[in-house]
Design a protein around this motif. Sequence first.
Motif, PDB file in Angstrom:
ATOM      1  N   LEU A 141       0.870  -1.183   0.000  1.00 58.17           N
ATOM      2  CA  LEU A 141       0.000   0.000   0.000  1.00 58.17           C
ATOM      3  C   LEU A 141       0.902   1.225   0.000  1.00 58.17           C
ATOM      4  O   LEU A 141       1.489   1.569   1.031  1.00 58.17           O
ATOM      5  CB  LEU A 141      -0.908  -0.010   1.225  1.00 58.17           C
ATOM      6  N   VAL A 142       1.071   1.840  -1.156  1.00 59.83           N
ATOM      7  CA  VAL A 142       2.015   2.943  -1.287  1.00 59.83           C
ATOM      8  C   VAL A 142       1.294   4.246  -1.001  1.00 59.83           C
ATOM      9  O   VAL A 142       0.344   4.601  -1.709  1.00 59.83           O
ATOM     10  CB  VAL A 142       2.615   2.988  -2.704  1.00 59.83           C
ATOM     11  N   GLY A 143       1.741   4.952   0.043  1.00 62.70           N
ATOM     12  CA  GLY A 143       1.095   6.227   0.340  1.00 62.70           C
ATOM     13  C   GLY A 143       1.316   6.627   1.781  1.00 62.70           C
ATOM     14  O   GLY A 143       1.988   5.926   2.543  1.00 62.70           O
ATOM     15  N   ARG A 167      -7.068   4.138   5.879  1.00 61.89           N
ATOM     16  CA  ARG A 167      -8.436   4.252   5.405  1.00 61.89           C
ATOM     17  C   ARG A 167      -8.751   3.088   4.460  1.00 61.89           C
ATOM     18  O   ARG A 167      -9.817   2.492   4.509  1.00 61.89           O
ATOM     19  CB  ARG A 167      -8.621   5.599   4.686  1.00 61.89           C
ATOM     20  N   TYR A 168      -7.771   2.749   3.620  1.00 62.34           N
ATOM     21  CA  TYR A 168      -7.963   1.612   2.701  1.00 62.34           C
ATOM     22  C   TYR A 168      -8.101   0.307   3.492  1.00 62.34           C
ATOM     23  O   TYR A 168      -8.994  -0.513   3.231  1.00 62.34           O
ATOM     24  CB  TYR A 168      -6.789   1.541   1.721  1.00 62.34           C
ATOM     25  N   LEU A 169      -7.223   0.117   4.495  1.00 62.59           N
ATOM     26  CA  LEU A 169      -7.298  -1.104   5.314  1.00 62.59           C
ATOM     27  C   LEU A 169      -8.661  -1.219   5.992  1.00 62.59           C
ATOM     28  O   LEU A 169      -9.204  -2.318   6.142  1.00 62.59           O
ATOM     29  CB  LEU A 169      -6.176  -1.102   6.366  1.00 62.59           C
ATOM     30  N   ALA A 170      -9.214  -0.080   6.394  1.00 60.28           N
ATOM     31  CA  ALA A 170     -10.514  -0.080   7.086  1.00 60.28           C
ATOM     32  C   ALA A 170     -11.646  -0.530   6.166  1.00 60.28           C
ATOM     33  O   ALA A 170     -12.688  -0.979   6.635  1.00 60.28           O
ATOM     34  CB  ALA A 170     -10.808   1.325   7.636  1.00 60.28           C
ATOM     35  N   SER A 171     -11.424  -0.437   4.850  1.00 62.45           N
ATOM     36  CA  SER A 171     -12.499  -0.768   3.897  1.00 62.45           C
ATOM     37  C   SER A 171     -12.497  -2.239   3.494  1.00 62.45           C
ATOM     38  O   SER A 171     -13.379  -2.691   2.774  1.00 62.45           O
ATOM     39  CB  SER A 171     -12.339   0.099   2.638  1.00 62.45           C
ATOM     40  N   ALA A 173      -6.971  -1.990  16.092  1.00 66.93           N
ATOM     41  CA  ALA A 173      -8.384  -1.776  16.402  1.00 66.93           C
ATOM     42  C   ALA A 173      -9.281  -2.239  15.245  1.00 66.93           C
ATOM     43  O   ALA A 173     -10.422  -2.636  15.458  1.00 66.93           O
ATOM     44  CB  ALA A 173      -8.639  -0.300  16.725  1.00 66.93           C
ATOM     45  N   LEU A 174      -8.743  -2.221  14.033  1.00 68.11           N
ATOM     46  CA  LEU A 174      -9.515  -2.706  12.885  1.00 68.11           C
ATOM     47  C   LEU A 174      -9.589  -4.233  12.854  1.00 68.11           C
ATOM     48  O   LEU A 174     -10.377  -4.812  12.114  1.00 68.11           O
ATOM     49  CB  LEU A 174      -8.884  -2.227  11.569  1.00 68.11           C
TER      50      LEU A 174
END
Length: 346
Positions: A243-245, A252-256, A277-278
């Motif tokens: 995940l580059v960024g 936010r991406y991991l949360a989705s 927590a996710l």
Amino acid sequence: MHTEIKAADREGILAAAGVIRGGGLCAMPTETVYGLAANGLDPAAVREIYRVKGRPQDNPLILHIASLPELFPLVVIDPETEATVRLLAARFWPGPLTMVLPRSGLVPDVITAGGPTVAIRMPSHPAARALIAAAGVPIAAPSANLSGKPSPTTLRDVTDDLTGRIPLILDGGDAAVGVESTVIDLSRRPFDILRPGGISREALAAVLGEEVGDASAPADGKPPRSPGMKYRHYAPAAPLTGLVGRGEDSLRYLASLPHPEENAAVVFDECAERAAALGYRVLSYGAEADHDAHARLLFLTLRNADRTGAGRIYVQISPDRHGRGDAVFNRLSRSAGGDLIYLSAE
Ligand code: TXA
Ligand code: MG
């Protein structure tokens, strides 16, 4: 085969030098990663390196030396190239820099994979230097992992891969740099980086006073000039997605994503609590801006992520390629086999 583990003290070094001089293999600590060492002038011993690692035959090896005068019999260079070698050696040796130079007849074909150049490095780890000096020969040493796996940076990682396959492992503690040496091709102009590593391209250009090219990721279709760069490599057993960024964006991406509990997340320290927590199996590898920490912890963290039994490993990758950021990006994109998701630019 019984594998002995010895501290890299005087007795351990002498035992290892005996193994090397007898044509055998041993694992040696270096400041970058552990190496699988053999007498670099003994073709039969070098062939054993390929067999034990399961390494493709067309991937040449680095010769390790303990002092600059040991380089000259191994190469055939003009005075201008010699001046460049001396300049780089004065600044970066001993340390994580490998120079590719036209080879001499002393270097066996099995070292160079039959090519016209040889890669040479002077490591800074005191045990590596003592072993090379005690053995009295240049030491061939690829990273001491089974081919394809993440390089070993701790004693445990070496023993996981090589116990039962070699007679001796020297314990020199955890590797301080954690990614392999930078490989620079000095055999032609302009000079090019063939593999990013412990020394940055900026630092090399500053000392050389000229631009240094990047040939580590050649244009599509062209074979890489460092044969090692063409294989999927450094890969944990579980599939890896990069995940580059910025940390915020990849969180936010991991949360989705569905089923976080089945997967591991390798994250920046600042993101560890929120990723846990996710529901992810979380491993952290340094503060977001700390490229030296990412380099030092990268391979160990990938191995530890596998040890959690995760189905997939997500890794936060900084888009900032300065310093060791370039090497970290290179290793992770190769462990991901190209599976990178770009979430934000630098
Ligand atoms: O930090 C390091 O360099 C570690 C430690 C043990 O010293 N060694 C290491 O070796 O990473 P290895 O074999 O895993 O990687 C050597 C890299 C490969 O990408 C190989 O293709 C490249 O150097 N190489 C070796 N000889 C070359 C040559 N003559 N021309 C171009 N590339 C070469
Ligand atoms: Mg390697």
